[in-house]
Design an enzyme around this catalytic site. Structure first.
Site, PDB file in Angstrom:
ATOM      1  N   GLU A  47       0.825  -1.212   0.000  1.00 29.21           N
ATOM      2  CA  GLU A  47       0.000   0.000   0.000  1.00 29.21           C
ATOM      3  C   GLU A  47       0.860   1.263   0.000  1.00 29.21           C
ATOM      4  OE1 GLU A  47      -3.086   0.388  -0.577  1.00 29.21           O
ATOM      5  OE2 GLU A  47      -3.611  -1.736  -0.568  1.00 29.21           O
ATOM      6  N   TYR A 128      -5.656   7.015   4.429  1.00 29.64           N
ATOM      7  CA  TYR A 128      -5.858   5.976   3.417  1.00 29.64           C
ATOM      8  C   TYR A 128      -5.123   4.692   3.784  1.00 29.64           C
ATOM      9  CZ  TYR A 128      -5.105   2.985  -0.495  1.00 29.64           C
ATOM     10  OH  TYR A 128      -5.018   1.854  -1.261  1.00 29.64           O
ATOM     11  N   ASP A 146      -9.132   5.676  -2.334  1.00 27.92           N
ATOM     12  CA  ASP A 146      -7.997   6.168  -3.116  1.00 27.92           C
ATOM     13  C   ASP A 146      -8.550   6.817  -4.382  1.00 27.92           C
ATOM     14  OD1 ASP A 146      -8.734   4.075  -4.772  1.00 27.92           O
ATOM     15  OD2 ASP A 146      -6.760   3.145  -4.834  1.00 27.92           O
TER      16      ASP A 146
END
Length: 347
Positions: A47, A128, A146
């Site tokens: 990520e 996020y 996102d």
């Protein structure tokens, strides 16, 4: 969750079960989370790497990091220079510095926390990443938004306010359709839908599992959403880098930890930044010869960097790096371009 929201999440998860991308950091759709203690590390690492970077670009870097540092503890014990060199070319180098800070914090506490709230307390983890790790690695219901998810949700609910102002409404709508169960699969399904079907240009609406629920499609042109505010033109900056060579080696320095390309090996330069041109002052006296220039675009500025060969003996901190091993120096893309320019002129 309303009946319509459940219809949306069920349709998307059904599509994801059949069409999920096969990615090296992913678990198979609908299966139990792996018991491997390195699983949260792999999710978190992917990520961080994927922020503002494509899947295709990330795959070889992810493989390299996992081979070099298979656990968060191994990464935490790594030298910063090694990590920065391994990251070179992936861009946004503050992510690499924060990656190491976070790895050390996680290793010190004995592992990743499992809640979104606790994950937010780790260095370098924004909303996020914390939500993505909580949902994907630990199965917590977290709302993951996102750029792909923004696009899907803006179209699904015909949110016409321009970004970034529309983000609050987009997040609220994303929260409405995020299920209690399989939140990690749902988040990855939204990402895959945005990357493969609900693309920025020419969305493939006939293949979309949410087409019948999409308000933007009903209005006739989903590609108009999301609306983005006009971009300000990037300032143009000028700078110089210096090629100092001796006995088949080039002089490299380590950039300060803060600022652009911080902590990376690089050629000496004249202090250019996103805010100002360089001084054109060389790092030492000596005969100079221009080798040409390279162009590079950063997030906040575009740079024309002239490469100047200078004769002399540098002082201060730095290292002589063998030219035949220049690819191993981990130079950021800008300075790798400059090195290739210098070496091309020797042929």
């Amino acid at each position: 969750m309303t009946a319509s929201a459940k219809t949306i999440s069920d349709a998307l998860l059904h599509w994801y079960d059949a069409h999920a991308r096969d990615l090296p950091w992913r678990n198979s759709p609908g299966t139990a989370r792996p018991s491997d203690p390195a699983w949260p590390y792999r999710v978190w690492l992917s990520e961080v790497m994927l922020q503002q970077t494509t899947v295709a670009a990330v795959k070889p870097y992810f493989a390299k990091f996992i081979a070099s540092w298979p656990t968060v503890e191994a990464l935490a014990a790594a030298e910063e220079a090694e990590v920065m060199a391994a990251w070179a070319g992936l861009g946004y180098y503050s992510r690499a510095r924060n990656l190491l800070k976070c790895a050390r914090a996680v290793a010190a506490r004995g592992g990743f926390p499992e809640s979104e709230e606790e994950l937010l307390g780790l260095p370098g983890l924004g909303p996020y990443t914390a939500a993505a790790v909580a949902a994907i690695a630990f199965g917590e219901r977290a709302v993951v938004v996102d750029a792909n998810v923004e696009r899907v949700v803006a179209r699904l609910f015909a949110i016409t306010a321009p970004l970034p102002g529309a983000r609050k409404a987009i997040r609220e709508r994303a929260a409405e359709i995020t299920p209690e169960d399989r939140a990690g699969d749902f988040a990855q399904a939204m990402m895959d839908l945005g990357a493969q079907i609900c693309t920025a240009r020419d969305p493939k609406c006939l293949l979309c599992p949410l087409a019948s629920d999409c308000a933007a499609r009903a209005q006739g042109d989903p590609a108009l959403l999301p609306v983005k505010s006009p971009r300000k033109p990037k300032p143009e900056r000028q700078g110089r880098a210096y090629w100092i060579e001796r006995g088949g080696a080039v002089w490299l320095v380590t950039r300060p930890g803060n600022g652009m390309l911080g902590g990376m090996r690089a050629l000496p330069d004249d202090g250019w930044s996103a805010q100002a041109d360089g001084s054109a002052r060389p790092p030492l006296p000596g005969a100079q010869r221009s080798l040409g220039a390279v162009r590079h675009v950063f997030t906040h500025a575009s740079l024309t960097l002239e490469l100047v060969r200078i004769e002399g003996e540098p002082d201060g901190e730095g290292e002589w790096w063998p030219l035949e091993r220049i690819e191993e120096a981990g130079l950021p893309t800008l300075f790798a371009k400059a090195a290739r320019l210098a070496l091309a002129g020797r042929v």
